[in-house]
Every structure is written in C-alpha cells, then in structure tokens.
Design an enzyme around this catalytic site. Structure first.
Site, short mmCIF file in Angstrom:
data_model
loop_
_atom_site.label_atom_id
_atom_site.label_comp_id
_atom_site.label_asym_id
_atom_site.label_seq_id
_atom_site.Cartn_x
_atom_site.Cartn_y
_atom_site.Cartn_z
N SER A 129 48.76 35.12 21.91
CA SER A 129 49.17 35.30 23.27
C SER A 129 48.86 34.14 24.10
O SER A 129 48.04 33.46 23.95
CB SER A 129 48.58 36.61 23.79
OG SER A 129 48.66 36.71 25.26
N TYR A 154 41.17 40.97 26.16
CA TYR A 154 42.37 40.92 25.43
C TYR A 154 42.54 39.47 24.85
O TYR A 154 42.78 39.19 23.70
CB TYR A 154 43.55 41.55 26.16
CG TYR A 154 44.65 41.07 25.53
CD1 TYR A 154 45.19 41.76 24.51
CD2 TYR A 154 45.66 40.08 26.01
CE1 TYR A 154 46.47 41.39 23.74
CE2 TYR A 154 46.90 39.89 25.38
CZ TYR A 154 47.57 40.50 24.55
OH TYR A 154 48.43 40.13 23.75
#
Length: 332
Positions: A129, A154
């Site tokens: 990501s 995350y």
C-alpha cells in the site's frame, strides 16, 4: 495455469480474477467473506464471476489467517502462482480494531509465504500500500524512499509484509512482487472509500465529510489500470541469479508503486462527482483525521520501465464510469 487469488470477493481481487479467467486461466479464489463492509456486495461479486466464467472459477470460503483451514482449502489443487490480495483493509478501522490487522495482514501473510514456499510456486504477487510512506513529504513517493515512519497500524503491517517477503525471497528463493497501491476506485468498489461515500451522500442530499478542510491530494487510480499492472507483474517474475542462501545476491523480490502518477485535489474529485451525479454536494469541512496523510503521489518509473505499465484512465473518464455503475447497482 491455475492461479490462487486471495481476497477474490474484494474489489481488486474480483477484477483481477475476471481478467485472468477472460484470458483462459483457471482461478481458485479464497475469501473469508468478513463483515468489515456489507457481505452482500462480496456475494454479488462472486456471483458475477461464477456467472461469467463458470468452470474456470473455483471459490472457497476460507480465512487464510487460519493455517489449517488454508491448507485444507488448497489440498488437492495444483497451484502455479499466487496473487495475494486478501487483507484487512482500511486505515481508520485499524485505530479501532488493531487485532484484526495483526491476524490477517501479519499471520495471514506468513501463512501465504509458507504456502508459496512449500508449493514452490512460480511467483507470488502481493498487495502492499501507498500507506507505507507515512508522513513522507517528498513528492512523488519513490520506492527508494524511506518507509519506516508509518502513521497507522495498517501501514505498519503492510511494510512488515514487504520485509517478510524479502526474507522468504532471500532464504528460499521464492519469487515475489509487492505492489504499493494508490487509491484505487471504479465499478464494484468498496463502500468505505471516498468515491462510494461521496457518491452515496451526494445522491441522497446528505453532507459529505471532507477532511483537512479539503486540502488533500490523492493519486486516484482506475481499477482497469491497476489490474493491467497486477497482471503484468504476475506474468513477469523477478529474476533470480541462482545464488545460494548465503550468497549475498539480490533476492528474487521486487516492490513497485502502482498508481496514476497524477495527484488530484480532493475538491476537484468532488466537482466531477457533482457533475456525474447531476447534483451539488453539501460539503462538511472537517479537520485532519488521525492516521491520514495530506497527499499521495506515485513515482511509477520503475514499474513503467520494467513492465511497461502506463495508466490510461484520467478521473474525468473514471469518475462518471463509477457513478454510472453505482446508480445501476444500488438503483439510485
């Protein structure tokens, strides 16, 4: 060629599986169908794949973070390669439920690495990501930039996944490619993403939450462009010079940015949504949220040079496509 796709009921997973099978490749799809967002949408994605591709598609409901369940699910299936897209998504949700991220993104990633290692797969592509860049204020984000100051759990789990993959590539010569996705949108997208939230609220006449008072930039990337990059990566494993475990050679592991290489102002996105919806937005300007970043901007020179990746869909074309799909899907 049989490809194992995790997160196949997810947004990107569904589209990747669709393109693979359209090219005649068999897909075994895994997904735990959790309720992070509406399960009905995930069920509809699976139904769409089954209706279009029939015998090429095998769907197995399975949580790959449960290693025993994962091994049972793939027992008897020949797997040539893996596209590992399953994960617990969402920056903001990681503030509320950290254990879900540890289980899915860390334990689950190790389980997939072990599967790839023992099955000796040709290649494992996995989802990272743009969040790994954290508070980096040097734009555009380059793969060579330091990514050791994550601003959300995350992001920390995704960076940890990259490090674990590097270890497995070095020790076991398991070819891998990590893809740092930048704000993906398009038909069958996720309800927790801005594109869906804004469209839903604009059509309903409800205020839309605009954080940092609208002073945000995102490298919005249309799903078709993302899928083209994922498939190109899948079909081109990183080379391995064949050196031994302690040879000190470069591991067969690459990490790429995959984005649009064109950051857009958030208020520009809202204007395009207003135009596509035929309705003016009611904007609720709010302060910056914890775990968020001001801007994302992908340097895609590496993936362009190595794989010929070049996004072709500007938001002026992609936003109306999403809104058109959304209205048809939700009958709005």
């Amino acid at each position: 060629m049989t490809v194992l796709v995790t997160g196949v009921a997810g947004f990107i997973g569904m589209h990747v599986a669709d393109v693979l099978m359209a090219a005649g490749r068999a897909v075994i799809g895994l997904d735990n169908m959790n309720d992070y967002y509406t399960v009905r949408l995930k069920q509809d994605r699976i139904a769409q794949l089954q209706a279009i591709h029939g015998g090429l598609f095998s769907f197995i409901a399975c949580d790959f973070a449960d290693n025993a369940a994962l091994l049972a699910a793939v027992e008897g299936h020949a797997i040539e390669s893996i596209i590992h897209l399953g994960a617990q998504a969402g920056v903001r949700y990681s503030l509320e439920n950290p254990h879900a991220y540890v289980q899915s993104n860390l334990v689950g990633h190790v389980n997939m690495l072990e599967l790839a290692r023992h099955r000796q797969v040709r290649h494992m592509v996995y989802a990272s990501s743009s969040s790994v860049y954290g508070g980096n204020d040097s734009l555009p984000f380059r793969v060579e930039d330091r990514a050791d100051h994550p601003v959300s759990l995350y992001a920390a789990t995704k960076k940890a996944d990259e490090l674990m993959s590097e270890t497995y590539a070095h020790l076991y010569r398991t070819p891998q490619t990590g893809l740092r996705f930048f704000t993906v949108y398009g038909p069958w997208g996720r309800p927790d993403m801005a594109m869906w939230i804004f469209t839903k609220k604009i059509l309903a006449g409800d205020p839309i939450p605009v954080f940092n008072h609208g002073k945000m930039q995102r490298d919005f990337t249309y799903i078709d462009d993302i899928v083209a990059g994922v498939i190109a990566a899948h079909d081109n494993p990183p080379p391995d010079d064949g050196a031994g475990k302690a040879g000190g050679s470069r591991s067969p592991h690459r990490v790429y940015n995959i984005g649009n290489h064109k950051p857009e102002e958030l208020m520009r996105l809202i204007a395009l949504l207003e135009e596509a919806c035929g309705k003016e937005a009611i904007v609720d300007l709010l302060p910056m949220q914890p775990g968020d970043v001001h801007a994302t901007y992908a340097d895609i020179s590496a993936i362009s040079a190595d794989l010929g990746f070049q996004p072709t869909t500007p938001i002026e074309a992609g936003v109306p496509k999403f809104v058109s799909w959304y209205r048809g899907y939700t009958d709005s």
